[in-house]
Write an enzyme that holds these catalytic residues in place. Structure first.
Site, PDB file in Angstrom:
ATOM      1  N   ASP A 199      27.889  41.540  73.483  1.00  0.00           N
ATOM      2  CA  ASP A 199      27.862  42.953  73.092  1.00  0.00           C
ATOM      3  C   ASP A 199      28.662  43.848  74.023  1.00  0.00           C
ATOM      4  OD1 ASP A 199      26.255  43.132  75.353  1.00  0.00           O
ATOM      5  OD2 ASP A 199      24.403  43.537  74.251  1.00  0.00           O
ATOM      6  N   GLY A 216      38.304  36.570  80.772  1.00  0.00           N
ATOM      7  CA  GLY A 216      38.718  37.958  80.657  1.00  0.00           C
ATOM      8  C   GLY A 216      37.550  38.924  80.758  1.00  0.00           C
ATOM      9  N   ASP A 229      31.174  40.712  91.912  1.00  0.00           N
ATOM     10  CA  ASP A 229      30.153  40.250  90.970  1.00  0.00           C
ATOM     11  C   ASP A 229      28.856  39.855  91.685  1.00  0.00           C
ATOM     12  OD1 ASP A 229      31.550  40.797  88.680  1.00  0.00           O
ATOM     13  OD2 ASP A 229      32.526  38.841  88.617  1.00  0.00           O
ATOM     14  N   ASP A 246      36.772  32.625  88.709  1.00  0.00           N
ATOM     15  CA  ASP A 246      36.976  33.975  88.173  1.00  0.00           C
ATOM     16  C   ASP A 246      36.196  35.020  88.965  1.00  0.00           C
ATOM     17  OD1 ASP A 246      34.919  32.373  86.613  1.00  0.00           O
ATOM     18  OD2 ASP A 246      34.334  34.398  86.040  1.00  0.00           O
ATOM     19  N   ARG A 248      33.081  42.703  79.235  1.00  0.00           N
ATOM     20  CA  ARG A 248      32.236  43.907  79.169  1.00  0.00           C
ATOM     21  C   ARG A 248      32.679  44.934  80.204  1.00  0.00           C
ATOM     22  NH1 ARG A 248      26.838  43.104  82.399  1.00  0.00           N
ATOM     23  NH2 ARG A 248      27.454  41.581  83.934  1.00  0.00           N
TER      24      ARG A 248
END
Length: 490
Positions: free
Chosen positions: A121, A86, A258, A248, A89
């Protein structure tokens, strides 16, 4: 200003995503706005660059009409299946219909933690944001389907990796963010209703003609296979290595997505790997077609319940569709290679001629981009061969191949200048060379200097043009400049 959102994915059931707003940042500052892309999307660049617009691009303000969400998906990562990944970020702000009538996602990357962050984070460092901006926009200029970069915003906050780094948010634009891993998410949960809704959504968005086919889900799979075969061939024709071809990171739209440990070949070798996490060479340059088919096979597995009522019949359908990948890829790859060496049509024996060239390039550490670009001048006459010969450790290797090439060019009988012009139109002079990308990142991260970043972007926007003042950008790295490893942005 109200952004013209029309959010089709947000109308799917809540189990497709988690609804949440981006996490605000301390001191947003606009670093780069893609003016042409903003205009293509029908957005007002002046508003996007305003204080209010920058707050939206940083995630500090949710604009009217947005339905922010983090998408759920799974994926095979280096061959190992992870049932839940998923958007860890990233937040999808929503969708807009661009001036060309095509629907586009607008996503903030580095926008804070989500339920899928897996203790991360949720933030992005400046370096990976600038890398994705440079490479994705370069890929677009090269004519390769790709996600785009609308904006980069500094957050005024540090992110901590091995050390403290300046943080940033990238605004990414995509035809969609539906991945092979999105289908795997529902298949792993045996959620047939969710899988069917996702497939129907993908058909409507990317293969609307498939809705009227005798088997719409077979037509969807055929569309994805065709797009991925063409995409990987186009990557390889410019020497691009994705570096992390997990399921993914494989889109059903056929866009490149990506840009973590991606890289471009300098010296050609089919086994070249740059990614610091690809220890076994799974995603090496020459392995990319095989991996694409492997990923598409995983997609076909998820679609089996939709392809036919009986499993055996569904497997037969899937195998028939997957069998089309290899001939599609080979046609795109060989067809592209013959154009790179100045030929118009593929003839028997061309594959052997071109494989021989690539073998000689690998054995002699010839620069991939410069070899093909310099061949254009050689095609205009033997006097142009010096630049090509100089790229081979042993120039005799090129000398032994060149007569066969010239004989093949002569068969088509085109004027040498016409051949040269056609070759220059498909062989870029400028690519995002790894050492140049690292240099602009270092200038921005260490010195808050974006001038090298802007200069590189300007050159890469015109990759096929002669740019006399930018000759240094076409040069391969010196030994001390070579990039040996690239890194994931997380």
């Amino acid at each position: 200003m109200q952004l013209p959102f029309d959010n089709s994915y947000a109308r799917l059931p809540d189990r497709f995503f988690a609804r949440l707003a981006p996490t605000p940042v301390a001191a947003p500052r606009l670093l780069k706005l893609n003016l042409p892309l903003a205009q293509e999307l029908g957005l007002d660049p002046a508003w996007l660059a305003s204080d209010e617009g920058v707050e939206v691009l940083a995630g500090n303000r949710v604009p009217e009409g947005s339905e922010p969400l983090a998408q759920a998906y799974a994926g095979h990562q280096f061959g190992g299946f992870v049932p839940q990944l998923g958007d860890g970020r990233a937040i999808l702000l929503g969708e807009v219909v661009a001036r060309d009538g095509m629907r586009r996602d607008i996503q903030l990357k580095g926008s804070g933690p989500t339920p899928f962050s897996r203790r991360g984070d949720g933030r992005a460092a400046l370096g990976p944001v600038l890398r994705e901006y440079v490479v994705s926009e370069a890929m677009h200029a090269l004519g390769i389907p790709t996600t785009r970069s609308l904006a980069a915003v500094a957050t005024g906050e540090a992110v901590y990796r091995e050390t403290a780094l300046p943080g940033a948010v990238l605004t990414r634009v995509a035809a969609s963010h539906i991945r092979v891993g999105t289908f795997q998410y529902f298949a792993a949960r045996q959620d047939l209703d969710g899988l069917r809704m996702l497939a129907d959504h993908a058909v409507a968005r990317h293969d609307p003609q498939a809705a009227g086919a005798p088997n719409p889900y077979r037509a969807l799979l055929e569309g994805v296979v065709a797009r991925q075969a063409a995409l990987v061939a186009r990557w390889m024709l410019v020497g691009f290595i994705h570096g992390v071809m997990n399921t993914d990171n494989t889109t059903v739209s056929g866009e490149t997505i990506d840009f973590g440990p991606c890289a471009f070949l300098d010296a050609y070798h089919p086994g070249q790997v740059f990614s610091s996490i690809d220890h076994q060479g799974r995603y090496a340059f020459g392995n990319q077609p095989r991996i694409a088919l492997w990923n598409l096979t995983r997609l076909a597995e998820t679609l089996l319940p939709l392809l036919a009522a009986e499993e055996a019949a569904a497997i037969e359908v899937a195998q028939e569709v997957l069998a089309g990948f290899a001939p599609r890829f080979e046609a795109a790859w060989l067809g592209g290679l013959v154009r790179k060496v100045g030929l118009e049509a593929v003839q028997e024996g061309d594959g052997d001629l071109l494989e021989d060239l690539l073998l000689r390039m690998a054995e002699n550490e010839a620069d991939f981009t410069l070899t093909f670009r310099s061949l254009a001048d050689a095609a205009a006459g033997p006097g142009g061969e010096a630049a090509v010969r100089a790229l081979f450790k042993d120039p005799a290797a090129f000398d032994a191949w060149a007569p066969r090439w010239r004989a093949r060019l002569a068969q088509e009988g085109r004027a040498p200048e016409a051949v040269r012009a056609a070759m220059r139109a498909v062989n870029p002079a400028f690519i995002p060379r790894n050492h140049q990308v690292e240099r602009v990142i270092a200038a921005a991260v260490q010195g808050d200097d974006l001038a090298p970043f802007e200069a590189l972007l300007a050159v890469l926007a015109r990759p096929f043009d002669d740019q006399p003042g930018a000759a240094d950008y076409a040069l391969p790295p010196q030994p001390e400049e070579r990039v040996l490893a690239t890194f994931c942005g997380t």
